[in-house]
Write an enzyme that holds these catalytic residues in place. Structure first.
Site, PDB file in Angstrom:
ATOM      1  N   GLU A   1       0.830  -1.228   0.000  1.00 55.02           N
ATOM      2  CA  GLU A   1       0.000   0.000   0.000  1.00 55.02           C
ATOM      3  C   GLU A   1       0.854   1.262   0.000  1.00 55.02           C
ATOM      4  O   GLU A   1       0.508   2.255   0.634  1.00 55.02           O
ATOM      5  CB  GLU A   1      -0.925   0.026   1.223  1.00 55.02           C
ATOM      6  CG  GLU A   1      -2.139  -0.837   1.110  1.00 55.02           C
ATOM      7  CD  GLU A   1      -2.859  -0.642  -0.200  1.00 55.02           C
ATOM      8  OE1 GLU A   1      -2.909   0.500  -0.671  1.00 55.02           O
ATOM      9  OE2 GLU A   1      -3.331  -1.636  -0.765  1.00 55.02           O
TER      10      GLU A   1
HETATM   11  C1  FAD Z   1       2.665  -9.567   0.420  1.00 54.14           C
HETATM   12  C2  FAD Z   1       2.361  -8.458  -0.529  1.00 54.14           C
HETATM   13  C3  FAD Z   1       1.050  -8.196  -0.870  1.00 54.14           C
HETATM   14  C4  FAD Z   1       0.762  -7.211  -1.828  1.00 54.14           C
HETATM   15  N1  FAD Z   1      -0.533  -7.037  -2.240  1.00 54.14           N
HETATM   16  C5  FAD Z   1      -0.775  -6.232  -3.309  1.00 54.14           C
HETATM   17  C6  FAD Z   1      -2.074  -6.175  -3.900  1.00 54.14           C
HETATM   18  O1  FAD Z   1      -3.005  -6.819  -3.436  1.00 54.14           O
HETATM   19  N2  FAD Z   1      -2.250  -5.409  -5.001  1.00 54.14           N
HETATM   20  C7  FAD Z   1      -1.227  -4.688  -5.546  1.00 54.14           C
HETATM   21  O2  FAD Z   1      -1.457  -4.006  -6.537  1.00 54.14           O
HETATM   22  N3  FAD Z   1       0.007  -4.707  -5.003  1.00 54.14           N
HETATM   23  C8  FAD Z   1       0.259  -5.466  -3.905  1.00 54.14           C
HETATM   24  N4  FAD Z   1       1.513  -5.514  -3.360  1.00 54.14           N
HETATM   25  C9  FAD Z   1       2.572  -4.747  -3.977  1.00 54.14           C
HETATM   26  C10 FAD Z   1       3.097  -3.644  -3.111  1.00 54.14           C
HETATM   27  O3  FAD Z   1       2.191  -2.574  -3.081  1.00 54.14           O
HETATM   28  C11 FAD Z   1       4.488  -3.280  -3.654  1.00 54.14           C
HETATM   29  O4  FAD Z   1       5.355  -4.327  -3.258  1.00 54.14           O
HETATM   30  C12 FAD Z   1       4.979  -1.965  -3.147  1.00 54.14           C
HETATM   31  O5  FAD Z   1       4.211  -0.915  -3.677  1.00 54.14           O
HETATM   32  C13 FAD Z   1       6.456  -1.726  -3.502  1.00 54.14           C
HETATM   33  O6  FAD Z   1       6.721  -2.018  -4.839  1.00 54.14           O
HETATM   34  P1  FAD Z   1       7.955  -2.977  -5.197  1.00 54.14           P
HETATM   35  O7  FAD Z   1       7.801  -4.226  -4.417  1.00 54.14           O
HETATM   36  O8  FAD Z   1       8.026  -3.077  -6.646  1.00 54.14           O
HETATM   37  O9  FAD Z   1       9.220  -2.237  -4.615  1.00 54.14           O
HETATM   38  P2  FAD Z   1       9.986  -1.018  -5.319  1.00 54.14           P
HETATM   39  O10 FAD Z   1       9.002  -0.027  -5.807  1.00 54.14           O
HETATM   40  O11 FAD Z   1      10.983  -1.550  -6.248  1.00 54.14           O
HETATM   41  O12 FAD Z   1      10.717  -0.404  -4.066  1.00 54.14           O
HETATM   42  C14 FAD Z   1      11.927  -0.944  -3.512  1.00 54.14           C
HETATM   43  C15 FAD Z   1      12.484   0.064  -2.513  1.00 54.14           C
HETATM   44  O13 FAD Z   1      12.809   1.279  -3.194  1.00 54.14           O
HETATM   45  C16 FAD Z   1      12.126   2.366  -2.602  1.00 54.14           C
HETATM   46  N5  FAD Z   1      11.704   3.300  -3.639  1.00 54.14           N
HETATM   47  C17 FAD Z   1      11.132   3.023  -4.822  1.00 54.14           C
HETATM   48  N6  FAD Z   1      10.866   4.146  -5.494  1.00 54.14           N
HETATM   49  C18 FAD Z   1      11.268   5.158  -4.729  1.00 54.14           C
HETATM   50  C19 FAD Z   1      11.268   6.572  -4.873  1.00 54.14           C
HETATM   51  N7  FAD Z   1      10.740   7.181  -5.952  1.00 54.14           N
HETATM   52  N8  FAD Z   1      11.789   7.324  -3.880  1.00 54.14           N
HETATM   53  C20 FAD Z   1      12.274   6.740  -2.771  1.00 54.14           C
HETATM   54  N9  FAD Z   1      12.314   5.413  -2.588  1.00 54.14           N
HETATM   55  C21 FAD Z   1      11.807   4.627  -3.543  1.00 54.14           C
HETATM   56  C22 FAD Z   1      10.930   1.770  -1.884  1.00 54.14           C
HETATM   57  O14 FAD Z   1      10.490   2.586  -0.820  1.00 54.14           O
HETATM   58  C23 FAD Z   1      11.492   0.434  -1.414  1.00 54.14           C
HETATM   59  O15 FAD Z   1      12.155   0.590  -0.197  1.00 54.14           O
HETATM   60  C24 FAD Z   1       1.809  -6.452  -2.375  1.00 54.14           C
HETATM   61  C25 FAD Z   1       3.118  -6.694  -1.978  1.00 54.14           C
HETATM   62  C26 FAD Z   1       3.408  -7.688  -1.077  1.00 54.14           C
HETATM   63  C27 FAD Z   1       4.852  -7.939  -0.708  1.00 54.14           C
END
Ligand code: FAD
Length: 598
Positions: free
Chosen positions: A449
């Site tokens: 989220e």
């Molecule tokens: C168990 C689980 C359930 C989930 N359920 C859902 C769901 O039901 N529906 C759905 O749509 N998604 C879902 N998600 C996805 C979740 O919302 C994403 O994992 C989350 O938004 C982060 O995206 P990412 O994993 O690609 O990490 P990334 O976006 O790659 O981030 C990796 C790190 O980089 C940092 N980062 C990235 N961009 C920036 C920036 N611009 N500035 C500063 N820091 C940054 C982040 O804060 C993080 O620490 C779920 C994830 C998990 C693990």
């Protein structure tokens, strides 16, 4: 026997003695309700949580969902719990009457739902997603979409999901690649893949309503080109019966650290596994207007963000109560100054350092619960306002508090779970006790989220400055009102009020200086530090409010409230001074750090 999930006494204190939710019944929207109906729902959810949700919490952690190549198998107890909740007619607790909902205040519904999250955050996750999905469609869907999808969801026949993330588009939704091709009949065909979608494949409901973000070819670049679609697992025939399988195919299940009971999926849309109507592509129905999908989705995301905050609180709360019980039963060691080994051991709850860990947990979880309920009440003021001004004030407050309500409990109620393990000593590190699972379950909350980092950018980069700083100013007014009230009480309340006022004024000065510098890059570089300082000052305000209500009342409960408030002001609030110093200096350590230097 007292529950080890949540404290009903604390809920009653927050709902009735502090927030006076019973007074909401004077408003037209809630006029059919009374304290009796509120209490009835709280009792019912506690009973359901205890009877259907808590007993399989460990089992669903140990036996995560599996895919046999055709079907996803989830242990039977999950469906039994979901059905029990639906049969109690609770999915529409706070939904509008015209949808068949009970139109309860969101404050009461959130408090009631917290029992389920504390008992089993995974199983309750299916419900949270379904309710938030239905609420979004109720707001932005057509009458036909509401009849076809919302009503069956609120009746417990269908479940819902939110499908935003893709492998290359997590935090950065601008980079979503799933595409939606318009069809002659007004529907769309979707092609692409979604990652991390919770609750998206199982056999526990007749249908699964996926709300999917996708781009219509030729639209604007970035987030302005994102549209929102309903893409059900099964198409629904005009008479409402379940039709053909849509081309939404499971590519795999993710295997998680915690929250293992709720399926988490990689979903393919339009990969040809199924061919609805003999054609390729997953059938999707546009919600609202093209290219406005993200703004609609924020309706669900904001609700889900408060839901995540509340789930973090619930996990922290149950861990706190379990570690408290353990500390009362575990004899170990003697008082600090007692050296005679022939004297009996004392329970560890008597050791000041264990009390410190319990007090910290109490301050975090009760502070977090109060914050979530305060935000829920703001939604009630929006839904049933007495004046346009009240509605506007509530909107400003909710805007600025949402990133805090999502992130603060995700950080500090997780810290509470960490302390709950510590209180258990070695036993807390084993799977025989519950607290290690609570920690693993809670560890998700700072990630999904919108990660912690993204929430901090939302707070500092958007919410603080939006509408010329109007949201921040509204929060300032609310803090000032509490300070004035506590100052009028005098004594210790006035001392805490003075401390809060000084912290708030410093926060406002530092914020103005950060933006006044013109160095936006340096200002935003430490947004996570800002979020932490801001969150602690907000929760200090929430604790001052609780202190004032408890002031002058006798009994262990009120003594405990006052002591937790003191703890927060003495041990926690002072941390913000060093954080604000760093922010004020526009420190560039992180900005100047180079990849090569790691
Ligand atoms: C168990 C689980 C359930 C989930 N359920 C859902 C769901 O039901 N529906 C759905 O749509 N998604 C879902 N998600 C996805 C979740 O919302 C994403 O994992 C989350 O938004 C982060 O995206 P990412 O994993 O690609 O990490 P990334 O976006 O790659 O981030 C990796 C790190 O980089 C940092 N980062 C990235 N961009 C920036 C920036 N611009 N500035 C500063 N820091 C940054 C982040 O804060 C993080 O620490 C779920 C994830 C998990 C693990």
């Amino acid at each position: 026997m007292k529950s080890l999930l949540l404290s009903r006494r604390d809920l009653d204190f927050l709902l009735y003695e502090w927030l006076h939710v019973d007074e909401l019944t004077k408003r037209q929207r809630f006029a059919d309700h009374s304290r009796e109906t509120f209490d009835g729902v709280l009792d019912l959810c506690e009973q359901l949580a205890t009877r259907y949700f808590a007993p399989h919490n460990k089992k669903s952690d140990a036996s995560e969902p599996t895919f046999d190549g055709t079907r996803v198998i989830v242990i039977d107890e999950v469906k039994e719990a979901l059905d029990a909740f639906a049969q109690a007619d609770l999915l529409g607790m706070s939904a509008d009457e015209h949808l068949g909902g009970a139109q309860l205040p969101v404050t009461v519904a959130q408090a009631a739902f917290a029992w389920l999250a504390a008992a089993n955050v995974s199983t309750s996750g299916y419900l949270m997603l379904t309710i938030a999905n239905a609420n979004l469609l109720a707001e932005f869907g057509t009458d036909e979409q509401i009849a076809t999808f919302v009503k069956p969801m609120l009746a417990g026949r269908f479940t819902g999901t939110m499908a935003l993330s893709e492998t290359q588009a997590g935090s950065s939704l601008a980079d979503v690649l799933t595409r939606a091709e318009p069809q002659a009949d007004g529907t769309y065909r979707l092609f692409g893949s979604k990652m991390w979608i919770s609750g998206a494949e199982h056999e526990m409901s007749e249908n699964i309503v996926n709300l999917v973000l996708a781009k219509i070819p030729g639209g604007p670049a970035g987030t302005k080109g994102i549209s929102l679609f309903i893409v059900p697992k099964f198409l629904v025939d005009p008479d409402g019966s379940i039709g053909e399988r849509n081309d939404v195919a499971l590519a795999g299940l993710n295997h998680k650290m915690g929250q293992r009971g709720v399926t988490n999926t990689v979903l393919n849309f339009g990969d040809g596994t199924f061919s609805p109507g003999g054609e390729t592509g997953a059938v999707g129905y546009l919600v609202g207007e093209p290219h406005r999908g993200l703004s609609y989705m924020f309706h669900m995301m904001n609700e889900a963000r408060l839901g995540v905050g509340m789930a973090a609180v619930a996990l922290g709360y149950t861990g706190y109560l379990k570690s408290l019980q353990y500390a009362r039963e575990r004899p170990q060691g003697r008082p600090l100054t007692a050296k005679d080994p022939s004297t009996p051991q004392i329970a560890i709850v008597e050791h000041p350092d264990v009390k410190r860990m319990l007090l910290a947990q109490k301050a975090y979880v009760e502070g977090g619960l109060a914050l979530e309920l305060y935000c829920a009440r703001l939604i009630d003021l929006q839904h049933g306002p007495e004046s346009a001004e009240e509605s506007e004030q509530a909107t400003h407050l909710l805007d600025i508090l949402t990133p805090v309500a999502k992130s603060w409990p995700s950080q500090w109620c997780l810290a509470a779970n960490d302390l709950a393990i510590q209180v258990h000593g070695g036993y807390g590190y084993t799977r025989e006790y519950d607290v290690e699972q609570h920690y693993r379950d809670n560890r998700l909350n700072p990630i999904h989220e919108g990660t912690h980092g993204i929430q901090s950018l939302d707070l500092l980069g958007r919410k603080v400055t939006q509408h010329g700083g109007a949201s921040l100013a509204e929060l300032g007014k609310a803090v000032s009102a509490s300070v004035a009230e506590a100052s009028a009480v005098g004594g210790e309340a006035a001392e805490l009020a003075a401390q809060l006022q000084a912290s708030w004024e410093r926060l406002v000065t530092v914020t103005a200086g950060m933006f006044g510098s013109g160095d936006v890059e340096a200002a935003l570089a430490n947004s996570a530090v800002y979020l932490e300082a801001f969150g602690h000052i907000v929760v200090a305000w929430i604790w001052l409010e609780q202190f004032v209500v408890a002031d002058g009342r006798s009994g262990d409960f009120y003594d405990g409230k006052r002591q937790a408030a003191r703890f927060f002001f003495r041990y926690e609030l002072p941390r913000t001074a060093a954080q604000l110093d760093l922010l004020e200096s526009l420190d560039r350590t992180t900005l100047e750090m180079r990849d090569d230097w790691f």
